[in-house]
Structure formats: C-alpha cells, structure tokens
Design a protein around this motif. Structure first.
Motif, PDB file in Angstrom:
ATOM      1  N   TRP A 295       0.304   7.183  10.399  1.00 21.96           N
ATOM      2  CA  TRP A 295      -0.210   6.743   9.101  1.00 21.96           C
ATOM      3  C   TRP A 295      -1.446   5.869   9.276  1.00 21.96           C
ATOM      4  CZ3 TRP A 295      -0.484   1.856   6.674  1.00 21.96           C
ATOM      5  CH2 TRP A 295      -0.799   1.889   5.304  1.00 21.96           C
TER       6      TRP A 295
ATOM      7  N   THR B  93      12.402   4.653   2.265  1.00 23.84           N
ATOM      8  CA  THR B  93      11.437   5.390   3.083  1.00 23.84           C
ATOM      9  C   THR B  93      11.520   5.062   4.558  1.00 23.84           C
ATOM     10  OG1 THR B  93       9.773   3.686   2.637  1.00 23.84           O
ATOM     11  CG2 THR B  93       9.796   5.620   1.192  1.00 23.84           C
ATOM     12  N   HIS B  94      12.166   3.965   4.907  1.00 24.26           N
ATOM     13  CA  HIS B  94      12.199   3.549   6.308  1.00 24.26           C
ATOM     14  C   HIS B  94      13.501   3.938   7.007  1.00 24.26           C
ATOM     15  CE1 HIS B  94       8.702   1.501   5.046  1.00 24.26           C
ATOM     16  NE2 HIS B  94       8.757   0.438   5.816  1.00 24.26           N
TER      17      HIS B  94
ATOM     18  N   THR C 188       5.669   7.447  13.150  1.00 24.60           N
ATOM     19  CA  THR C 188       5.217   7.661  11.778  1.00 24.60           C
ATOM     20  C   THR C 188       4.226   6.578  11.358  1.00 24.60           C
ATOM     21  OG1 THR C 188       7.327   8.700  11.201  1.00 24.60           O
ATOM     22  CG2 THR C 188       5.992   7.884   9.380  1.00 24.60           C
TER      23      THR C 188
ATOM     24  N   ALA D 139       4.777   2.608   2.434  1.00 22.60           N
ATOM     25  CA  ALA D 139       6.004   3.074   1.792  1.00 22.60           C
ATOM     26  C   ALA D 139       5.702   3.998   0.614  1.00 22.60           C
ATOM     27  CB  ALA D 139       6.837   1.879   1.329  1.00 22.60           C
TER      28      ALA D 139
ATOM     29  N   ALA E 264       5.375  11.715   0.226  1.00 20.53           N
ATOM     30  CA  ALA E 264       5.609  12.763   1.213  1.00 20.53           C
ATOM     31  C   ALA E 264       7.035  13.289   1.172  1.00 20.53           C
ATOM     32  CB  ALA E 264       5.290  12.230   2.610  1.00 20.53           C
ATOM     33  N   LEU E 265       7.997  12.420   0.800  1.00 13.67           N
ATOM     34  CA  LEU E 265       9.411  12.791   0.815  1.00 13.67           C
ATOM     35  C   LEU E 265       9.932  13.256  -0.547  1.00 13.67           C
ATOM     36  CD1 LEU E 265      10.752   9.792   2.955  1.00 13.67           C
ATOM     37  CD2 LEU E 265      10.444  12.156   3.730  1.00 13.67           C
TER      38      LEU E 265
ATOM     39  N   PHE F 198      10.262   6.344  13.765  1.00 14.36           N
ATOM     40  CA  PHE F 198       9.625   5.481  12.769  1.00 14.36           C
ATOM     41  C   PHE F 198       8.321   4.913  13.321  1.00 14.36           C
ATOM     42  CE2 PHE F 198       8.925   1.343  10.743  1.00 14.36           C
ATOM     43  CZ  PHE F 198       8.855   1.734   9.414  1.00 14.36           C
TER      44      PHE F 198
ATOM     45  N   ASP G 234       3.087   5.971   0.288  1.00  9.45           N
ATOM     46  CA  ASP G 234       2.691   7.266   0.836  1.00  9.45           C
ATOM     47  C   ASP G 234       3.902   8.038   1.355  1.00  9.45           C
ATOM     48  OD1 ASP G 234       0.082   6.851   0.204  1.00  9.45           O
ATOM     49  OD2 ASP G 234      -0.610   6.406   2.225  1.00  9.45           O
ATOM     50  N   ARG G 235       4.877   7.321   1.908  1.00 10.64           N
ATOM     51  CA  ARG G 235       6.097   7.982   2.388  1.00 10.64           C
ATOM     52  C   ARG G 235       6.911   8.540   1.211  1.00 10.64           C
ATOM     53  NH1 ARG G 235       7.034  10.331   6.435  1.00 10.64           N
ATOM     54  NH2 ARG G 235       9.238   9.798   6.516  1.00 10.64           N
TER      55      ARG G 235
END
Length: 324
Positions: A138, A122-123, A134, A76, A82-83, A131, A78-79
C-alpha cells in the motif's frame, strides 16, 4: 522511499555545525541542543548514563503528517474498498457505507469507535507476515490526496535530523504512537532508522496457529488488545520499554500523559510539542481539530515551560523532498 531512509542516517554533513540544519535558530532549537549537550557531557551536573538515554516520539503529527486523516485510516479505507466485494452487507452497514460512499462528513461524525471498527474489520484474518506485506504494498502505491506523493515522503526532515542527532549521542529512540504497531513496524527502520523492536503502538489480539502443513503462523484477530494513546502511552512505555524517557516529543492531547510521565522523572528532562502552524507548506490546526487536537497539552506546555516547536517559524524545510 529509499531516499528518505538515506536522509535519516546520512548527512554526516549534518556535522554542519549542530546536526540540525533544517531548523531555524531560535529558542526551540537552542533548547534541544542545550539539553543534548548537558545530558551527554561527562562529569556535568545533568549527565545521563547511556543506558538511561531513552527518547520517545509520537508518530502521527510528530514525525509525519497526519492530515486530512491519520494515514492508517486512509489505509483501512482503501482496504474496505478492496474487500467490499466479499462483504455486500457493508453497502448498508455503518461505518462501511460511509466509507464506500466517500462520505467524509458522515465518517467524521462517527468518531473513534467507528474508526476502530473499520480498522478491526480490515486488519484481521491475516497472518502478521501477510499484513506486513499488505502495508508495504500500500505504501508503495498510495498517494496523499493533497501532495500526490507516497505517504512516506511526508515525514518531517527536521525530526529525521533530530532522531539521527540523538542516536549520534547514544540515545535510544523509540516510537510511542496511537497508531497500530504492526502498521508501523514494516517501514519505520527504513524511514526513521527506528527498528521494529523500538516501536510501541496500539495492538490487536494475535493468535498462534499451526497450519495443516506444520507451518506456525500468528493470526490477527478482530479485537483490539491495547490502545497506546493518552494515558495508555505511559503504560505502554512501562510495559514495553521498562525505562522512563528523559526526552519525549508529541503534538497533541493524546501525548499529554507521555510528556507528564517524562517530566515526573528526576534529573534533566525534555518535553516537546510540534505545533502545526504552516498552512502553506503543511497544515495549520490545534484546539478545534478532529485530527491531532492540541488543546489541554498546549496549555500545560505553556504553564510548565515545555518546548513548543512552531512549524512555520522553527523549520526551514518540512519534507525531505524539499532538499532535492
């Protein structure tokens, strides 16, 4: 990652005496082998019919490492990074500010509510298929900060052997974890030999949608539907499995109620806890740990005579890569 999956199902040389070659001989190993022998011997007083041979395992800290943070939290984080370009407000809004600043001390003080908020942010907004892809991407690239290995390398070889041994004796093995069900399902069959329909975990709300092109999809929404931790674990077992386990393994207070529920059944029962005691090969922690705290469940295990696996004493090796 494929090598780990091979170890989960192969090693028929795990017919090496008892099927648990990575376990040192001692009370923990003997209690496991004794339970399996008693419950699978036809005509014996503790024989369990095949349909009732249900074994439930926690995931984080029981089947793979959970320090320094739960691996789904690392995903989460890392997401979020990224976002972040799509969410400039996160630069000043907690808990996202602390995530982007790599301020682990601040994150530790934010607690479970903040972790859930990060995971929800993030999910959500993705199809379940996107998902899953992803997560797989990862896992293929992310590395554990201490071991510099893929997270799926950090599964416990002794527990991989136990899962395989149970299945060889016609037990059905389930994961019952506080981790997200859709975070685990894309990889558990490959790594543990546990198919997605035998994974019980925390779940978010999903919504069926029909796209303009007529394609039906399931969309993940930013809302938790069910938390499969603590008292939620027996509820999840009843809801998704429908049979009380005869064997359950955990490692923390979050598993206490699952073990209590298992122990309350009639006939032969096995309740086990993995105690993290090896700071050199893995980590050493229990009562004061913010991740995987083992306090009340440890006391109950001692009082009721449940099996406690001492990682340092009971396991010859911890990770599959030690065997290569």
């Amino acid at each position: 990652m494929g090598a780990v999956a091979f170890l989960a199902t192969a090693r028929p040389g795990a017919a090496q005496a008892d099927g648990l070659p990575s376990w040192n001989d001692g009370p923990a190993k003997r209690s496991i082998l004794d339970f399996i022998a008693r419950t699978t011997t036809p005509g014996g007083p503790d024989w369990v019919p095949v349909a009732e041979r249900i074994a439930c395992f926690d995931n984080d800290g029981t089947l793979w490492t959970e320090q320094p943070v739960y691996f789904q939290v690392a995903f989460a984080v890392d997401r979020i990074k990224a976002l972040a370009v799509q969410h400039p407000e996160w630069r000043t809004q907690e808990p996202f500010r602390s995530v982007l600043a790599d301020d682990r001390a601040a994150l530790a003080t934010l607690g479970l509510k903040a972790i859930v908020e990060v995971i929800e942010a993030t999910h959500a907004g993705m199809t379940t298929e996107d998902f899953a892809a992803t997560v797989v991407d990862w896992l293929a690239t992310a590395r554990h900060p201490r071991f510099d290995r893929p997270y799926t390398d950090l599964v416990y070889q002794p527990m991989i052997e136990l899962l395989a041994l149970l299945r060889a004796h016609q037990f059905k093995t389930f994961i019952v974890s506080g981790g997200g069900i859709e975070f685990m399902r894309p990889w558990t069959e490959r790594i543990y030999g546990i198919p997605p329909e035998q994974v019980v975990g925390t779940s978010s709300v999903t919504k069926f949608e029909l796209r303009p092109d007529g394609m039906p999809v399931l969309m993940k929404e930013p809302k938790v539907e069910f938390i499969d931790d603590g008292p939620g674990k027996p509820v999840g077992i009843n809801r998704f499995i429908g049979r009380r386990p005869v064997l359950a393994f955990g490692n923390s207070d979050g598993d206490q109620q699952m073990l209590e529920w298992t122990a309350a059944g009639s006939g032969a029962r096995f309740m086990g806890l993995v105690h993290h005691t090896d700071a050199v090969r893995e980590y050493a922690y229990d009562r004061p740990s913010p991740v995987g705290q083992l306090d009340k469940a440890w006391d109950e295990a001692l009082r009721r005579g449940w099996t406690i696996v001492d990682m340092k004493k009971d396991w010859k090796v911890i990770y599959p890569f030690e065997l290569r």
